[in-house]
Design an enzyme around this catalytic site. Sequence first.
Site, mmCIF file in Angstrom:
data_model
loop_
_atom_site.group_PDB
_atom_site.id
_atom_site.type_symbol
_atom_site.label_atom_id
_atom_site.label_comp_id
_atom_site.label_asym_id
_atom_site.label_seq_id
_atom_site.Cartn_x
_atom_site.Cartn_y
_atom_site.Cartn_z
ATOM 1 N N ASN A 9 0.873 -1.177 0.000
ATOM 2 C CA ASN A 9 0.000 0.000 0.000
ATOM 3 C C ASN A 9 0.908 1.224 0.000
ATOM 4 O O ASN A 9 1.497 1.566 1.020
ATOM 5 C CB ASN A 9 -0.894 -0.027 1.256
ATOM 6 C CG ASN A 9 -1.754 1.218 1.359
ATOM 7 O OD1 ASN A 9 -1.774 2.048 0.454
ATOM 8 N ND2 ASN A 9 -2.464 1.349 2.477
ATOM 9 N N LYS A 11 0.133 4.218 -0.245
ATOM 10 C CA LYS A 11 -0.511 5.395 0.368
ATOM 11 C C LYS A 11 -0.266 6.624 -0.526
ATOM 12 O O LYS A 11 -0.223 6.473 -1.748
ATOM 13 C CB LYS A 11 -0.026 5.573 1.809
ATOM 14 C CG LYS A 11 -0.220 4.281 2.627
ATOM 15 C CD LYS A 11 -0.027 4.449 4.099
ATOM 16 C CE LYS A 11 -0.209 3.085 4.795
ATOM 17 N NZ LYS A 11 -0.105 3.177 6.253
ATOM 18 N N HIS A 98 -9.505 1.198 4.935
ATOM 19 C CA HIS A 98 -8.227 1.366 5.638
ATOM 20 C C HIS A 98 -8.437 2.269 6.864
ATOM 21 O O HIS A 98 -9.241 3.195 6.825
ATOM 22 C CB HIS A 98 -7.187 1.975 4.699
ATOM 23 C CG HIS A 98 -5.802 1.891 5.254
ATOM 24 N ND1 HIS A 98 -5.342 2.774 6.215
ATOM 25 C CD2 HIS A 98 -4.795 1.014 5.039
ATOM 26 C CE1 HIS A 98 -4.103 2.430 6.543
ATOM 27 N NE2 HIS A 98 -3.747 1.372 5.840
ATOM 28 N N GLU A 100 -6.799 4.615 7.969
ATOM 29 C CA GLU A 100 -6.593 6.046 7.701
ATOM 30 C C GLU A 100 -7.834 6.659 7.072
ATOM 31 O O GLU A 100 -8.155 7.824 7.306
ATOM 32 C CB GLU A 100 -5.347 6.232 6.817
ATOM 33 C CG GLU A 100 -4.075 5.950 7.613
ATOM 34 C CD GLU A 100 -2.928 5.344 6.827
ATOM 35 O OE1 GLU A 100 -2.940 5.394 5.582
ATOM 36 O OE2 GLU A 100 -2.005 4.789 7.469
ATOM 37 N N GLU A 170 -5.370 -5.054 10.331
ATOM 38 C CA GLU A 170 -4.305 -4.083 10.570
ATOM 39 C C GLU A 170 -4.559 -3.374 11.895
ATOM 40 O O GLU A 170 -5.316 -2.395 11.938
ATOM 41 C CB GLU A 170 -4.277 -3.040 9.443
ATOM 42 C CG GLU A 170 -4.033 -3.612 8.065
ATOM 43 C CD GLU A 170 -3.458 -2.571 7.110
ATOM 44 O OE1 GLU A 170 -2.388 -2.826 6.573
ATOM 45 O OE2 GLU A 170 -4.068 -1.502 6.936
ATOM 46 N N GLY A 176 2.614 2.020 10.798
ATOM 47 C CA GLY A 176 3.577 3.112 10.683
ATOM 48 C C GLY A 176 4.312 3.409 11.970
ATOM 49 O O GLY A 176 4.987 4.434 12.085
ATOM 50 N N SER A 216 3.486 -2.443 10.169
ATOM 51 C CA SER A 216 4.945 -2.527 10.360
ATOM 52 C C SER A 216 5.537 -3.866 9.932
ATOM 53 O O SER A 216 6.502 -4.353 10.534
ATOM 54 C CB SER A 216 5.327 -2.205 11.818
ATOM 55 O OG SER A 216 4.965 -0.874 12.130
HETATM 56 P P1 13P Z 1 3.040 0.146 7.660
HETATM 57 O O1 13P Z 1 3.515 -1.116 7.029
HETATM 58 O O2 13P Z 1 3.797 1.364 7.231
HETATM 59 O O3 13P Z 1 2.919 0.022 9.149
HETATM 60 O O4 13P Z 1 1.535 0.404 7.122
HETATM 61 C C1 13P Z 1 0.634 -0.622 7.161
HETATM 62 C C2 13P Z 1 -0.554 -0.227 6.385
HETATM 63 O O5 13P Z 1 -1.277 0.667 6.751
HETATM 64 C C3 13P Z 1 -0.823 -0.952 5.139
HETATM 65 O O6 13P Z 1 -2.089 -0.669 4.660
#
Ligand code: 13P
Length: 253
Positions: A9, A11, A98, A100, A170, A176, A216
Site C-alpha cells: 500500500n 498510500k 483502511h 486512515e 491491521e 507506521g 509494520s
Molecule cells: P506500515 O507497514 O507502514 O505500518 O503500514 C501498514 C498499512 O497501513 C498498510 O495498509
Amino acid sequence: MRQKIVAGNWKMNKTLEEANILASEITGMVADEVKGDAKVIFCVPFPYLLPIKNQLGNNGRIAIGAQNCSEHEAGAYTGEVSAPMLKSMGIPYVILGHSERRQYFGEDGKLLAKKIDVALKHGLIPIYCCGEPLEVRESNGHEALVKKQVEESLFHLSADVIKTIVIAYEPVWAIGTGKTASAQQAQDMHAVIRKHIAAKYGQSVADAVAILYGGSVNAANAKELFACPDVDGGLVGGASLKSREFTEVIKGA
Ligand code: 13P
C-alpha cells in the site's frame, strides 16, 4: 491451500517518476529472485494506476490495485473515483476501509458496506481492512471490535461472494509505528476472524477467505508472520516503498 498474497500500500507517496522506478525495480527483483508463488499487488495512488499497470504489462505475478473508491457509481461527486472507472481501466483490486480512511475521512461500517457492494457489483476484489486502536487493545476489546467491523461491512454478502474477498487485519497501533503485532497476536486475531466467518457461513467458506496482516511488516518479521497458519500474507505500507525491502518481504511469503 490458500495462495499467499503480499500487497504493497503505497498510500500518498512518490512522484510519478519515483513510482515508475520503484515498480520497475521490484518487478525485476521479483522475476530474478522470488521462487515462491505468492501473488504481489501494488496498491498505488489513483493517478499512477494506468502508468504502473501499463508498465507491468501482462506480468502474471504482480497485479495492481486502488486504495479506495466511492460508494456512488457516478455523478456530481467532485474529486471522487468510482468502481466502474476502476473496472474500465482494468484494475482488479481495491483497498476499502483502511484505518486512515476511517480516521481521517470519517468512513464507518455502514458506508464501507456500500463501498464493498459497489466494488463487487463492478467486478473488483475488495481488500477490506479492519483493526483496533491501541486503547481498545489495552482494554481487551479488540476481538469484539474486529468481529463487529467484519460483520457490519461483510456479513450481508452471500457465501459465494464473501469467499472472494480479501480481508486485511491491521491493528491501528502497529501501522507506521514500527511496533508490529507479534506472530502470536496476529495468528490469534486471524483465527478469531476466520472462526467468526465459519460460524455464519461454515468452515469451507471461512477456509477460502484470504486474511492478510498489516502493520509494520518488514524484511525482518515477514517470514515469521506469514508462517502463521491463518496469516495468508501481508498488506505492507512503509516497507513497500523500498524495492529491496519489499522484495525481501515477498520472499517471506
Ligand atoms: P506500515 O507497514 O507502514 O505500518 O503500514 C501498514 C498499512 O497501513 C498498510 O495498509
